[in-house]
Design an enzyme around this catalytic site. Structure first.
Site, PDB file in Angstrom:
ATOM      1  N   ASP A  25      20.111  11.325  13.342  1.00  0.00           N
ATOM      2  CA  ASP A  25      20.523  10.171  13.691  1.00  0.00           C
ATOM      3  C   ASP A  25      19.461   9.333  13.880  1.00  0.00           C
ATOM      4  O   ASP A  25      18.480   9.324  13.478  1.00  0.00           O
ATOM      5  CB  ASP A  25      21.360  10.451  15.309  1.00  0.00           C
ATOM      6  N   CYS A  84      17.368  14.977  15.843  1.00  0.00           N
ATOM      7  CA  CYS A  84      18.048  13.733  16.832  1.00  0.00           C
ATOM      8  C   CYS A  84      16.861  13.594  17.848  1.00  0.00           C
ATOM      9  O   CYS A  84      15.723  14.267  17.456  1.00  0.00           O
ATOM     10  CB  CYS A  84      19.359  14.071  17.639  1.00  0.00           C
ATOM     11  N   THR A  86      16.370  15.147  20.937  1.00  0.00           N
ATOM     12  CA  THR A  86      16.069  16.167  21.473  1.00  0.00           C
ATOM     13  C   THR A  86      16.359  17.430  20.612  1.00  0.00           C
ATOM     14  O   THR A  86      15.843  18.618  20.577  1.00  0.00           O
ATOM     15  CB  THR A  86      16.889  16.657  22.692  1.00  0.00           C
ATOM     16  N   HIS A 105      16.147  37.126  14.002  1.00  0.00           N
ATOM     17  CA  HIS A 105      16.946  37.891  14.989  1.00  0.00           C
ATOM     18  C   HIS A 105      18.573  37.234  14.832  1.00  0.00           C
ATOM     19  O   HIS A 105      19.424  38.035  15.024  1.00  0.00           O
ATOM     20  CB  HIS A 105      16.558  37.722  16.572  1.00  0.00           C
ATOM     21  N   HIS A 126      20.120  43.618  14.520  1.00  0.00           N
ATOM     22  CA  HIS A 126      20.169  42.094  14.495  1.00  0.00           C
ATOM     23  C   HIS A 126      21.805  41.936  13.883  1.00  0.00           C
ATOM     24  O   HIS A 126      22.225  41.089  14.265  1.00  0.00           O
ATOM     25  CB  HIS A 126      19.138  41.177  14.217  1.00  0.00           C
TER      26      HIS A 126
HETATM   27  C1  RB5 Z   1      20.161   9.316  21.136  1.00  0.00           C
HETATM   28  O1  RB5 Z   1      19.751   8.457  22.125  1.00  0.00           O
HETATM   29  C2  RB5 Z   1      20.083  10.537  21.561  1.00  0.00           C
HETATM   30  O2  RB5 Z   1      21.093  10.837  22.630  1.00  0.00           O
HETATM   31  C3  RB5 Z   1      20.027  11.760  20.498  1.00  0.00           C
HETATM   32  O3  RB5 Z   1      19.084  11.536  19.534  1.00  0.00           O
HETATM   33  C4  RB5 Z   1      19.938  13.338  20.943  1.00  0.00           C
HETATM   34  O4  RB5 Z   1      18.861  13.389  21.585  1.00  0.00           O
HETATM   35  C5  RB5 Z   1      21.213  13.945  21.462  1.00  0.00           C
HETATM   36  O5  RB5 Z   1      21.206  15.220  21.807  1.00  0.00           O
END
Ligand code: RB5
Length: 152
Positions: free
Chosen positions: A8, A65, A67, A98, A133
């Site tokens: 993203d 993304c 996180t 695993h 596994h």
């Molecule tokens: C976008 O702001 C953020 O929510 C996205 O990149 C991601 O971290 C979602 O899990």
């Protein structure tokens, strides 16, 4: 090895660095975007990459993304996908050895570029260990099969 990439707006810059890194290593890359800072919705890109993997257009996928969490949640909705979010080399090694993960998700707001590229290198270098596994992965896929057959 063919890897599908997706990101993203929060992940696109790191996704492009990963693309360069993979290409330099001779990995065939399928870039599903996004390609700018313009705000987009991560599930759209997770779906594109997950479909590439399950339809055999790529052997594995990498999604980025902010996180890595939203990408993992989204990709894991696609039957056949085992997406793992990793922020350490140990986690990514275990995800392959695993869990036989077929998609790696990364957080561009969690990892710096060097750490992310080290994780990608461990991902590429690590094979599924099989054995006990395999039994556990088969049970994961059994849950998915039962859900699809409305047996849960
Ligand atoms: C976008 O702001 C953020 O929510 C996205 O990149 C991601 O971290 C979602 O899990």
């Amino acid at each position: 090895m063919r890897i599908a990439l997706g990101a993203d707006h929060a992940g696109f810059a790191l996704k492009d660095k990963i693309k360069e890194h993979l290409s330099a290593r001779g990995v065939e890359v399928r870039d599903e975007g996004t390609n700018s800072n313009a705000s987009v919705d991560y599930p759209d890109y997770a779906r594109l990459v997950a479909e590439d993997v399950i339809h055999g257009r790529a052997d594995q996928g990498i999604l980025v993304c902010g996180t890595g969490i939203g990408m993992a949640i989204s990709a894991n909705k696609v039957p056949g996908i085992r997406a793992a979010n990793a922020s350490t080399e140990f986690e990514v090694q275990m995800a392959r050895e695993h869990n036989d993960a077929n998609i790696l998700t990364l957080g561009a707001r969690v990892l710096d570029e060097a750490a992310a590229l080290r994780i990608v290198d461990v991902w590429l270098a690590t094979n599924f260990a099989g054995g006990r596994h395999q039994t556990r992965v088969d049970k994961i896929m059994g849950v998915e099969r039962d859900a699809l057959e409305h047996k849960l």
